[in-house]
Enzyme design. Structure first.
Site, PDB file in Angstrom:
ATOM      1  N   GLY A 285      53.818 -35.044 -13.989  1.00 56.92           N
ATOM      2  CA  GLY A 285      54.879 -35.393 -13.758  1.00 56.92           C
ATOM      3  C   GLY A 285      56.227 -34.759 -14.284  1.00 56.92           C
ATOM      4  O   GLY A 285      56.421 -33.794 -14.380  1.00 56.92           O
ATOM      5  N   SER A 286      57.095 -35.524 -14.774  1.00 56.36           N
ATOM      6  CA  SER A 286      58.382 -34.985 -15.275  1.00 56.36           C
ATOM      7  C   SER A 286      58.465 -34.203 -16.588  1.00 56.36           C
ATOM      8  O   SER A 286      59.460 -33.437 -16.499  1.00 56.36           O
ATOM      9  CB  SER A 286      59.344 -36.322 -15.773  1.00 56.36           C
ATOM     10  OG  SER A 286      59.319 -37.278 -14.625  1.00 56.36           O
ATOM     11  N   THR A 287      57.308 -34.246 -17.184  1.00 56.30           N
ATOM     12  CA  THR A 287      57.342 -32.864 -18.381  1.00 56.30           C
ATOM     13  C   THR A 287      57.549 -31.448 -17.697  1.00 56.30           C
ATOM     14  O   THR A 287      57.839 -30.789 -18.234  1.00 56.30           O
ATOM     15  CB  THR A 287      55.995 -33.057 -19.205  1.00 56.30           C
ATOM     16  OG1 THR A 287      55.031 -33.455 -18.354  1.00 56.30           O
ATOM     17  CG2 THR A 287      56.110 -34.253 -20.195  1.00 56.30           C
TER      18      THR A 287
END
Lengths: 598, 228
Positions: A285-287
């Site tokens: 995801g956003s990491t």
């Protein structure tokens, strides 16, 4: 005549020619010759034996040692080396234990022996024991394996005939569950079956000196305690956490929940034995926007103040890429990172291009296992072929699955000045230089530090703030894929934090598997609500242990090193604009921390 | 003559034999001793191994934490409890006279700055006021409150005669406001203490017009014990 040797009898005269040798004389001579030959043979054989005897007794090493050696003082009395943490605390050791067995044929009164044994070993069943001891066909029955010393002494004192001890070795893990996924465990024959026990099996059996890991037991405990609390609070099914030294690539702590007791690993749920931190591969995801942003910056084509249109979703094929919080306007790169905009990330990745992205991700090690010294190392799931749609989803962390350890190791390179180190779980020699490859420029790395800090001061991870430790980081929330579909209510919430951001030393990574929102978090179970506060609590506790000096976060030299605003400016403008970002920096922290569960 | 030499050689052989036998017995005895010592060493080493394991087992962090929670009043260290080496004062040198004027002038200008923010808007003006103060010493201020101290510490080292009101007042606010918001909520008894203490002391310097003295020990104590 003078040549004759002394003592030679002159009286002898050869037989005259006229008088030939008699048959008797011939026979005598013959037998004398035979005797001579026999004597020579016997002498030869005896001298050979004599020579061999001298050789065997004097010159060669005899079977019996000619000289006894004193026992080595420091040598451990066991065959398998200890495993210790970076401070020398025992994580695994071998204990000599005594196992009790009996020879039923030599036991004359089984009932009495059984009664006495059950008195000192109350865990044994009398009837069962009596049955074993009465079976006279057998010459060997185990009574009890691996007895503690006290019990051994008690049995010894009974002085029972026909009952004997056998010396055995048993692996003991003083830290038990705390390091179960790292240290692993051994089987009954003391061969490693998981973790470091398995991967370093040869080393442990050949070299008696303790094997020192990079793990710090205290950090491990804090990490586990906080993860456990988070799992319970959000009713999650599991969690993983890593504390990582960004300058050396050493793993300082690594926890995967649920964990297990390494003394008795049989019959456990495979999910419990599964190491989520290294073996599990997940869509991050956003990491992943950390790497997308660093990639965009490192090309030199884009600057952090450049705008990317994020006003409406991007349609490709039958998919539409949209934002969790749509800002309905163009965002700077700093804002894309701050608000975790998927659309902006896709636009950045598209400017770099598919081959560029593939090369960058390969450089960061996302296409092969991490090379950590554990047998449990997951292979990333990488799209093949790597098409445009994959490049788009990878820009915000979907469509590629890597282990948390991959993410941490690569993120360390983004903030430590751009050097990618091989992650290791063995303690590095501090006097040796740490090998590494420059994967991004120091300028990119400096900008990433500022962006990390920006997310904590004014972005999605305010809960991770730990006063004095200048925490920065990036949250991530990924919907879990079950079969071919993404599930709305099962997600992986994560936070990748680092501190102190003006000179990053350590990464704290927290990943929570399927957290459920609570009342306190208004039903949210995203990375910012679940993982970031956990990471903040961890930093607060491990900071002092790691010797990180707390600083005044509003001091000018700290701000100069970590400041960035949403317009992408890194210079703190003179007085009037200064009050704005700084005021919000400080003001925003305490209320956020106050709202969060502690 | 012949007889004598035979006697000599015979005697020599006998003596050598006796010595050899004696030595061999001695060696045997020593070897037995060595063997038993070796066995003892092995036993001791095994015992040490067991003790080490027990020591590690008893040092299990979880167990230690529970014990410390039960029996000690200690709590995890917090960031604000760390101070830079230069904040720790040297042995106080008694200085009889301190001219009030120089320290009085900067003080009033500084004291009001951090205090009002506590009541109304804690962070914004405080931060604005702190930055210039710490900027003046042109020296890195590693810890939050120490940013204030260098400014005041520029005045020569002073005795701890009058408990330094100014630093004490200033030191607690940052922790109170920023670091432990939940602590105050959780402990009603602890909460008023740091809040009232500064309030009570604050008027003192103003009314007495005693120059607020800079007592770094006071700062230290205030910072370390502010939350208890």
């Amino acid at each position: 005549m003078t040549l004759q040797p002394p003592g030679y009898d002159n009286a002898y005269t050869p037989p005259p020619v006229s008088q030939p040798r008699t048959s008797l004389a011939v026979a005598l001579e013959q037998s004398r010759n035979r005797l001579m030959v026999t004597a020579a043979m016997v002498a030869l054989v005896f001298s050979a034996i004599g020579v061999k005897l001298v050789d065997a007794t004097l010159f060669s090493r005899a079977a019996e040692p000619r000289q006894r050696l004193a026992a080595e003082v420091d040598a451990p009395p066991v065959n398998r080396a200890d495993i210790v943490d970076r401070n020398g605390n025992l994580l695994a050791t071998s204990l000599t234990t005594q196992s009790l067995y009996a020879d039923p044929k030599l036991i004359s009164r089984p009932d009495e022996v059984a009664r006495k044994l059950t008195q000192v070993l109350p865990e044994l069943d009398y009837k069962d024991l009596l049955g074993k001891l009465s079976d006279e066909k057998k010459r060997f029955v185990w009574i009890k394996r691996n007895m503690p010393p006290k019990q051994q002494a008690a049995v010894h004192r009974l002085g029972l005939p026909g009952v004997y001890f056998e010396r055995e070795e048993r692996r003991f893990y003083p830290a038990s569950n705390l390091t179960s996924h790292i240290v692993g465990f051994t089987g009954v024959d003391n061969n490693g079956l998981a973790g470091m026990e398995q991967s370093q099996n040869k080393r442990l059996t050949n070299d008696p000196h303790p094997l020192q890991l990079s793990i710090d037991l205290r950090l491990q405990h804090i990490l586990k305690k906080e993860l456990q609390a988070t799992v319970e609070e959000f009713n999650a099914i599991g969690a993983a956490g890593v504390v990582y030294d960004v300058r050396t690539g050493e793993v300082m702590a690594m926890v995967s929940l649920p964990d297990f007791d390494p003394h008795d690993p049989t019959g456990l749920d495979p999910d419990t034995l599964f190491n989520r931190a290294t073996l599990g591969v997940y869509e991050m995801g956003s990491t992943f926007k950390i790497f997308n942003t660093a990639m965009a910056l490192d090309t030199g084509k884009m600057r952090v103040s450049d705008y990317f249109d994020a006003s409406k979703g991007i349609s490709i094929g039958r998919f539409t890429i949209s934002d969790y919080h749509n800002m309905h306007r163009a965002l700077t790169m700093a804002e894309v990172f701050q608000h975790s905009s998927n659309i902006g990330s896709v636009r950045m990745a598209m400017q770099v291009g598919v081959p560029g992205q593939k090369a960058f991700m390969t450089k960061l090690g996302f296409t092969r296992p991490t090379g950590l010294e554990l047998p449990e190392n997951g292979w990333p799931l990488v799209p093949n072929p790597w098409r445009e749609i994959n490049a788009m989803t990878i820009s915000f962390g979907h469509g590629i699955s890597v282990s948390p350890m991959h993410t941490v190791a690569a993120a360390a390179a983004m903030i430590n000045g751009g050097v990618m180190h091989q992650p290791t779980i063995l303690k590095r020699d501090p006097s040796l230089p740490v090998p590494g490859d420059q994967v991004v420029s120091p300028q990119t790395s400096d900008m990433m530090r500022r962006l990390f800090r920006f997310v904590v001061t004014e972005g999605t991870a305010k809960g991770a703030a730990a006063q004095g430790y200048v925490v920065g980081g990036k949250t991530g929330t990924a919907d879990k894929q079950k079969g071919r579909h993404y599930q709305k209510n099962s997600r992986m919430s994560s936070f990748l934090g680092a501190f102190p951001m003006h000179d990053p030393k350590y990464i704290v990574y927290v990943l929570v598997d399927e957290p459920k929102g609570t009342k306190k978090t208004y039903g949210f179970a995203t990375g910012g609500w679940v993982a970031a506060p956990t990471a903040g609590r961890i930093v607060r506790q491990i900071g002092p242990l790691l010797g990180v000096q707390p600083v005044n976060e509003t001091a000018p030299e700290i701000l100069n090193a970590t400041y960035i605003n949403s317009a992408g400016q890194t210079q703190i403008a003179p007085p009037q604009p200064v009050a704005q970002p700084k005021g919000s920096t400080v003001a925003s922290v305490p209320p956020a921390a106050g709202n969060k569960p502690r | 003559m012949k007889y004598k030499s035979a006697l000599f050689w015979g005697g020599l052989i006998a003596v050598a034999g006796v010595v050899t036998f004696q030595t061999s017995y001695e060696v045997q005895e020593l070897e037995e001793k060595l063997g038993s010592l070796n066995r003892k060493i092995m036993a001791e080493q095994e015992a040490i191994q067991i003790l080490k394991a027990e020591w590690s087992y008893l040092n299990d962090p979880m167990r230690l934490e529970n014990l410390s929670r039960q029996h000690l009043a200690l709590q995890p260290t917090e960031a604000r409890q760390f101070v830079a080496m230069d904040v720790v004062p040297m042995r106080p040198v008694p200085v009889p006279e301190v001219e009030p004027a120089p320290s009085l002038i900067p003080k009033p200008s500084v004291i009001p700055a951090p205090l009002p923010p506590m009541a109304s808007n804690p962070a914004k003006p405080a931060a604005g006021a702190i930055i210039p103060a710490s900027a003046t010493p042109a020296r890195p201020a590693p810890i939050k409150p120490s940013a204030i101290i260098p400014a005041s510490a520029k005045v020569p080292a002073l005795p701890a005669q009058a408990p330094a009101a100014a630093p004490v007042v200033k030191a607690p606010p940052p922790p109170v406001v920023t670091t432990k918001p939940t602590d105050i909520a959780a402990r009603p008894s602890a909460a008023p203490k740091p809040l009232t203490a500064p309030a009570a002391r604050q008027p003192q310097p103003a009314s007495n017009t005693v120059p607020p003295q800079h007592d770094s020990i006071g700062v230290l104590v205030a910072r370390l014990g502010a939350n208890r």
